[in-house]
Design a protein around this motif. Structure first.
Motif, PDB file in Angstrom:
ATOM      1  N   GLY A 184      20.902  62.135  56.164  1.00 33.80           N
ATOM      2  CA  GLY A 184      20.918  62.631  57.525  1.00 33.80           C
ATOM      3  C   GLY A 184      19.906  62.018  58.479  1.00 33.80           C
ATOM      4  N   PHE A 185      19.247  60.936  58.062  1.00 29.10           N
ATOM      5  CA  PHE A 185      18.228  60.323  58.925  1.00 29.10           C
ATOM      6  C   PHE A 185      18.822  59.730  60.202  1.00 29.10           C
ATOM      7  CE2 PHE A 185      16.101  60.196  54.773  1.00 29.10           C
ATOM      8  CZ  PHE A 185      14.889  60.789  55.104  1.00 29.10           C
ATOM      9  N   LYS A 191      19.893  62.481  62.630  1.00 31.59           N
ATOM     10  CA  LYS A 191      18.731  63.084  63.304  1.00 31.59           C
ATOM     11  C   LYS A 191      18.299  62.227  64.494  1.00 31.59           C
ATOM     12  CE  LYS A 191      14.162  65.036  62.289  1.00 31.59           C
ATOM     13  NZ  LYS A 191      13.510  64.717  63.496  1.00 31.59           N
ATOM     14  N   SER A 192      18.229  60.919  64.292  1.00 27.67           N
ATOM     15  CA  SER A 192      17.844  60.017  65.381  1.00 27.67           C
ATOM     16  C   SER A 192      18.861  60.032  66.518  1.00 27.67           C
ATOM     17  CB  SER A 192      17.716  58.578  64.869  1.00 27.67           C
ATOM     18  OG  SER A 192      16.665  58.465  63.966  1.00 27.67           O
ATOM     19  N   LYS A 235      21.043  62.466  67.266  1.00 28.03           N
ATOM     20  CA  LYS A 235      21.058  63.785  67.909  1.00 28.03           C
ATOM     21  C   LYS A 235      19.961  63.919  68.957  1.00 28.03           C
ATOM     22  CE  LYS A 235      20.470  67.095  65.410  1.00 28.03           C
ATOM     23  NZ  LYS A 235      20.018  68.086  64.561  1.00 28.03           N
ATOM     24  N   GLU A 236      18.797  63.345  68.671  1.00 26.95           N
ATOM     25  CA  GLU A 236      17.670  63.443  69.603  1.00 26.95           C
ATOM     26  C   GLU A 236      18.006  62.852  70.965  1.00 26.95           C
ATOM     27  OE1 GLU A 236      14.480  61.576  67.457  1.00 26.95           O
ATOM     28  OE2 GLU A 236      14.235  63.294  66.125  1.00 26.95           O
ATOM     29  N   LEU A 269      17.227  68.535  57.290  1.00 25.65           N
ATOM     30  CA  LEU A 269      16.772  67.666  58.370  1.00 25.65           C
ATOM     31  C   LEU A 269      17.494  67.960  59.687  1.00 25.65           C
ATOM     32  CD1 LEU A 269      14.712  65.317  58.402  1.00 25.65           C
ATOM     33  CD2 LEU A 269      16.620  63.768  58.011  1.00 25.65           C
ATOM     34  N   ASN A 270      18.716  68.467  59.586  1.00 29.83           N
ATOM     35  CA  ASN A 270      19.583  68.718  60.753  1.00 29.83           C
ATOM     36  C   ASN A 270      20.135  70.136  60.665  1.00 29.83           C
ATOM     37  OD1 ASN A 270      19.894  65.793  61.917  1.00 29.83           O
ATOM     38  ND2 ASN A 270      20.213  65.595  59.727  1.00 29.83           N
ATOM     39  N   LYS A 271      19.288  71.110  60.881  1.00 28.52           N
ATOM     40  CA  LYS A 271      19.639  72.514  60.639  1.00 28.52           C
ATOM     41  C   LYS A 271      20.790  73.025  61.502  1.00 28.52           C
ATOM     42  CE  LYS A 271      15.066  73.810  58.947  1.00 28.52           C
ATOM     43  NZ  LYS A 271      15.348  73.595  57.583  1.00 28.52           N
ATOM     44  N   CYS A 313      23.511  71.452  62.362  1.00 33.61           N
ATOM     45  CA  CYS A 313      24.744  70.687  62.144  1.00 33.61           C
ATOM     46  C   CYS A 313      25.502  71.223  60.942  1.00 33.61           C
ATOM     47  CB  CYS A 313      24.414  69.210  61.904  1.00 33.61           C
ATOM     48  SG  CYS A 313      23.648  68.422  63.326  1.00 33.61           S
TER      49      CYS A 313
END
Length: 192
Positions: free
Chosen positions: A54-55, A58-59, A61-62, A85-87, A89
């Protein structure tokens, strides 16, 4: 992706090497540029097919808070990590070769560093085409440069720089030829 590749992905994204961190950041920025050039509306849905830990999600989504991200990965362990990491989603344990979603149910599918691991990348592309309403971003390591870079940094010497999990190798022409079997408008871009 094999279970050992879950660990390798964690190591890759948790590296202390500043150059490698910069390359990972640049890669996410390049994907963000592609997303911003698409005609996506607020609340458009994005599936990260083969999301790993999920890295990347995360990038992305920001920079795209108004879009709805979800992830799919074949490894349950990776999905558990990605959820942490992406609560906010949703995640599914499943294969990109049999995406458990309805036809035309997602606005954009991102499939990053997945199809080079597959015996049958065509099946994954069929599923991506079936599931996306309009857009897909497919990312693969650029060969032979990826392998040469591995050799130069003394990685994977037993396989002459080829990442052990990669069973497909794509240059610009071979990737373009493969994608044109499934998509009408194909554009190849380089990153990092």
């Amino acid at each position: 992706m094999k279970k050992s590749e879950h660990i390798t992905e964690l190591e890759k994204h948790n590296t202390s090497n500043p150059l490698f961190k910069k390359l990972l950041t640049k890669f996410a920025e390049d994907i963000n540029k592609l997303i911003s050039n698409l005609n996506l509306k607020e609340a458009s849905t994005i599936l990260d097919a083969g999301c790993g830990n999920g890295f990347l999600m995360k990038s992305l989504k920001e920079k795209n808070m108004n879009l709805q991200f979800s992830g799919l990965d074949i490894l349950e362990e990776s999905v558990k990590y990605a959820k942490q990491l992406n609560k906010d989603c949703k995640f599914i344990v499943g294969s990109v070769q049999a995406i458990p979603l309805k036809e035309n149910s997602v606005d954009l599918i991102i499939c990053s560093e997945v199809i080079e691991h597959l015996n049958n990348p065509e099946k994954a592309l069929e599923e991506i085409k079936r599931t996306t309403k309009k857009y897909a971003i497919i990312c693969v390591p650029h060969e032979p440069f990826f392998t040469i870079a591995n050799l130069l940094r003394l990685k994977y010497p037993k396989t002459f720089g080829n990442y052990p999990g990669h069973i497909q190798r794509f240059g610009r022409k071979s990737l373009s030829k493969l994608l044109k079997k499934y998509f009408t408008k194909v554009s190849i871009k380089n990153s990092t």
